[in-house]
Design a protein around this motif. Sequence first.
Motif, PDB file in Angstrom:
ATOM      1  N   LYS A 116       0.904  -1.358   0.070  1.00 34.06           N
ATOM      2  CA  LYS A 116       0.080  -0.014   0.070  1.00 34.06           C
ATOM      3  C   LYS A 116       0.796   1.042   0.020  1.00 34.06           C
ATOM      4  CE  LYS A 116      -3.740  -2.365   2.268  1.00 34.06           C
ATOM      5  NZ  LYS A 116      -5.160  -1.971   2.309  1.00 34.06           N
ATOM      6  N   ILE A 117       0.490   2.345  -0.806  1.00 36.36           N
ATOM      7  CA  ILE A 117       1.036   3.665  -0.851  1.00 36.36           C
ATOM      8  C   ILE A 117       0.219   4.596  -0.201  1.00 36.36           C
ATOM      9  CG2 ILE A 117       2.196   5.109  -2.343  1.00 36.36           C
ATOM     10  CD1 ILE A 117       3.670   2.412  -2.376  1.00 36.36           C
ATOM     11  N   THR A 118       0.596   5.456   0.767  1.00 37.99           N
ATOM     12  CA  THR A 118      -0.146   6.327   1.379  1.00 37.99           C
ATOM     13  C   THR A 118      -0.158   7.696   0.551  1.00 37.99           C
ATOM     14  OG1 THR A 118       1.799   7.658   2.310  1.00 37.99           O
ATOM     15  CG2 THR A 118       0.561   5.732   3.585  1.00 37.99           C
ATOM     16  N   ASP A 119      -1.238   8.361   0.792  1.00 42.28           N
ATOM     17  CA  ASP A 119      -1.456   9.704  -0.010  1.00 42.28           C
ATOM     18  C   ASP A 119      -0.249  10.782   0.145  1.00 42.28           C
ATOM     19  OD1 ASP A 119      -3.731   8.981  -1.243  1.00 42.28           O
ATOM     20  OD2 ASP A 119      -5.198   9.955   0.249  1.00 42.28           O
ATOM     21  N   GLU A 120       0.358  10.661   1.303  1.00 39.44           N
ATOM     22  CA  GLU A 120       1.400  11.297   1.724  1.00 39.44           C
ATOM     23  C   GLU A 120       2.723  11.049   0.731  1.00 39.44           C
ATOM     24  OE1 GLU A 120       3.242  14.456   3.034  1.00 39.44           O
ATOM     25  OE2 GLU A 120       1.461  14.301   3.469  1.00 39.44           O
ATOM     26  N   LYS A 121       2.937   9.820   0.642  1.00 39.08           N
ATOM     27  CA  LYS A 121       4.131   9.087   0.022  1.00 39.08           C
ATOM     28  C   LYS A 121       3.986   9.533  -1.640  1.00 39.08           C
ATOM     29  CE  LYS A 121       7.460   5.428  -0.445  1.00 39.08           C
ATOM     30  NZ  LYS A 121       7.523   4.058  -0.312  1.00 39.08           N
ATOM     31  N   LEU A 122       2.730   9.644  -1.951  1.00 42.74           N
ATOM     32  CA  LEU A 122       2.422   9.756  -3.472  1.00 42.74           C
ATOM     33  C   LEU A 122       2.537  11.261  -3.525  1.00 42.74           C
ATOM     34  CD1 LEU A 122       1.248   8.518  -5.983  1.00 42.74           C
ATOM     35  CD2 LEU A 122      -1.033   9.111  -5.260  1.00 42.74           C
TER      36      LEU A 122
END
Length: 138
Positions: free
Chosen positions: A56-62
């Motif tokens: 899973k990729i968080t919105d913050e990392k994106l």
Amino acid sequence: MPEKKPLQKPTNLRPYFCKLVINNQSLTILEISPYYEKHNHEYWESLEKKKAKGIKITDEKLKRKIISDELIQELVKQLDGEEEIRQEGRYHHWTYYSFITFISDKAYKLVWCFDDYETNIIGIVNCYRIGKYDKKQK
């Protein structure tokens, strides 16, 4: 001998108003090349592979990875008043520079050029994240 015409600049540049002074050069137009979108595309492809593996990729990392014209405009503002940015090269009538800028603790590298004939324009050639220069959290 006929005089050589300068190379034509790309037609896909996106122009914006700016008001900057870099290396004592007054700039009023910011032109952004869409080349950075290639990096975004590569990142999206990598994300798809990670999602397929269940990562899973968080919105913050994106948000930290995706580059946009708006982000570039924010980064370019940090160049205002810089006086000793060394040139990295020349190609015909363009002089190329690069500089590491920050948003929060995240480092980005801007690559741009100045044109000998249109001295009021800064042309952003590329922009990308450069994590090894991120400021360390305390």
